[in-house]
Motif scaffolding. Structure first.
Motif, PDB file in Angstrom:
ATOM      1  N   LEU A 114      94.452   7.026  20.036  1.00  0.00           N
ATOM      2  CA  LEU A 114      94.696   6.695  21.446  1.00  0.00           C
ATOM      3  C   LEU A 114      96.156   6.913  21.821  1.00  0.00           C
ATOM      4  CD1 LEU A 114      92.591   3.468  22.099  1.00  0.00           C
ATOM      5  CD2 LEU A 114      92.288   5.717  23.131  1.00  0.00           C
ATOM      6  N   ILE A 134      97.822   1.068  26.089  1.00  0.00           N
ATOM      7  CA  ILE A 134      96.717   0.691  25.208  1.00  0.00           C
ATOM      8  C   ILE A 134      96.589  -0.825  25.251  1.00  0.00           C
ATOM      9  CG2 ILE A 134      95.886   0.666  22.830  1.00  0.00           C
ATOM     10  CD1 ILE A 134      97.500   3.233  22.354  1.00  0.00           C
ATOM     11  N   LYS A 191      91.899  -0.942  12.250  1.00  0.00           N
ATOM     12  CA  LYS A 191      91.774  -0.226  13.527  1.00  0.00           C
ATOM     13  C   LYS A 191      92.914   0.769  13.742  1.00  0.00           C
ATOM     14  CE  LYS A 191      89.275  -3.937  15.822  1.00  0.00           C
ATOM     15  NZ  LYS A 191      89.191  -4.761  17.027  1.00  0.00           N
ATOM     16  N   GLU A 251      91.999   4.521  14.984  1.00  0.00           N
ATOM     17  CA  GLU A 251      91.635   4.597  16.401  1.00  0.00           C
ATOM     18  C   GLU A 251      92.854   4.378  17.292  1.00  0.00           C
ATOM     19  OE1 GLU A 251      88.683   2.471  19.696  1.00  0.00           O
ATOM     20  OE2 GLU A 251      88.712   1.722  17.647  1.00  0.00           O
ATOM     21  N   TYR A 252      93.692   3.408  16.936  1.00  0.00           N
ATOM     22  CA  TYR A 252      94.898   3.126  17.724  1.00  0.00           C
ATOM     23  C   TYR A 252      95.819   4.351  17.759  1.00  0.00           C
ATOM     24  CZ  TYR A 252      99.109   0.896  19.458  1.00  0.00           C
ATOM     25  OH  TYR A 252     100.215   0.587  20.210  1.00  0.00           O
ATOM     26  N   TYR A 259      93.591  -4.339  19.255  1.00  0.00           N
ATOM     27  CA  TYR A 259      93.986  -3.765  17.978  1.00  0.00           C
ATOM     28  C   TYR A 259      94.899  -4.705  17.178  1.00  0.00           C
ATOM     29  CZ  TYR A 259      91.940   0.317  20.057  1.00  0.00           C
ATOM     30  OH  TYR A 259      91.049   1.160  20.640  1.00  0.00           O
ATOM     31  N   THR A 267      89.295   6.279  32.360  1.00  0.00           N
ATOM     32  CA  THR A 267      87.845   6.242  32.163  1.00  0.00           C
ATOM     33  C   THR A 267      87.414   6.840  30.825  1.00  0.00           C
ATOM     34  OG1 THR A 267      87.557   8.358  33.301  1.00  0.00           O
ATOM     35  CG2 THR A 267      87.411   6.354  34.643  1.00  0.00           C
ATOM     36  N   PHE A 268      88.330   7.493  30.139  1.00  0.00           N
ATOM     37  CA  PHE A 268      88.006   8.142  28.869  1.00  0.00           C
ATOM     38  C   PHE A 268      87.721   7.148  27.746  1.00  0.00           C
ATOM     39  CE2 PHE A 268      89.000  10.395  24.940  1.00  0.00           C
ATOM     40  CZ  PHE A 268      88.191  11.513  25.082  1.00  0.00           C
ATOM     41  N   HIS A 269      88.415   6.009  27.737  1.00  0.00           N
ATOM     42  CA  HIS A 269      88.265   5.012  26.655  1.00  0.00           C
ATOM     43  C   HIS A 269      88.446   3.610  27.224  1.00  0.00           C
ATOM     44  CE1 HIS A 269      88.926   2.947  22.824  1.00  0.00           C
ATOM     45  NE2 HIS A 269      88.409   4.024  22.238  1.00  0.00           N
ATOM     46  N   ASN A 270      87.653   2.682  26.721  1.00  0.00           N
ATOM     47  CA  ASN A 270      87.691   1.299  27.217  1.00  0.00           C
ATOM     48  C   ASN A 270      89.033   0.600  27.022  1.00  0.00           C
ATOM     49  OD1 ASN A 270      85.039   1.468  27.994  1.00  0.00           O
ATOM     50  ND2 ASN A 270      84.250   0.505  26.121  1.00  0.00           N
ATOM     51  N   ASN A 271      89.794   1.012  26.039  1.00  0.00           N
ATOM     52  CA  ASN A 271      91.034   0.304  25.715  1.00  0.00           C
ATOM     53  C   ASN A 271      92.289   1.002  26.242  1.00  0.00           C
ATOM     54  OD1 ASN A 271      89.820  -1.906  24.466  1.00  0.00           O
ATOM     55  ND2 ASN A 271      89.513  -0.720  22.601  1.00  0.00           N
ATOM     56  N   ILE A 272      92.115   1.884  27.205  1.00  0.00           N
ATOM     57  CA  ILE A 272      93.247   2.462  27.924  1.00  0.00           C
ATOM     58  C   ILE A 272      93.217   1.870  29.327  1.00  0.00           C
ATOM     59  CG2 ILE A 272      94.302   4.549  28.879  1.00  0.00           C
ATOM     60  CD1 ILE A 272      92.989   6.162  26.683  1.00  0.00           C
TER      61      ILE A 272
END
Length: 189
Positions: free
Chosen positions: A138, A181, A131, A134-135, A186, A162-167
């Protein structure tokens, strides 16, 4: 491997259990030294596993050599020094429960001493290599948002969440732009 966080809650929970073990250990050690009249317990591993049995056997070995063969070791100890067997059993039971709960972080009891195995480094959270891309994306995105906010008074952090679920918003770290994050998504497992 990249460190991306620290499991502070897990560490503090284990540290609390270790402190409870330390208190029980010190209390048992004090009782053992008082009962046996010695400066040091000869075998901490055996003593911590079964304190009353250890005290009975050691007291007998130290002071019972001139007693008749039919004398009960337990009665001999009880006739000389009153030992609260219920308190010893509670401490033994609590100690074993805490050791079991701590798992690999539990202390070891050798003949000579107790050795703590709790290390802060065991609670580091490392990035799962699968991952990593992706990390990193972000992380770069959040850093860019921080720069835009600091230099150009850009929008609020809430809209970025709202841009990404993990923020998510980090309400404890507002000076850092209060974005973070979700490292557990991750983490290497």
């Amino acid at each position: 491997m990249k460190k991306i966080g620290f499991n502070n809650d897990g560490y503090l929970a284990m540290k609390g259990k270790q402190e409870q073990i330390d208190a029980i250990y010190e209390r048992l050690e004090a009782i053992g030294k008082k009962v046996l009249g010695v400066d040091k317990i000869a075998d901490y591993g055996t003593f911590m596993a079964a304190p009353y049995d250890y005290l009975v056997n050691e007291f007998w070995a130290l002071y019972g050599q001139y007693e008749p063969g039919h004398t009960s070791k337990e009665r001999f100890l009880d006739s000389k020094i009153k030992v609260d067997t219920i308190e010893l059993e509670k401490m033994r039971s609590s100690l074993q429960k805490l050791v079991k709960e701590m798992g690999k972080h539990a202390p070891n009891f050798s003949k000579a001493k107790m050795t703590n195995n709790l290390k802060k480094s065991d609670f580091a959270i490392f990035l799962n290599p699968e991952k990593e891309e992706e990390y990193n994306a972000l992380e770069n995105f959040i850093n860019a948002a921080r720069v835009l906010r600091a230099k150009y008074n850009a929008g609020t952090a809430g809209s970025i969440v709202t841009f990404h679920n993990n923020i998510s918003l980090d309400h404890y770290n507002e000076a850092d732009g209060f974005l973070k994050i979700n490292t557990y998504e991750y983490a290497q497992r």
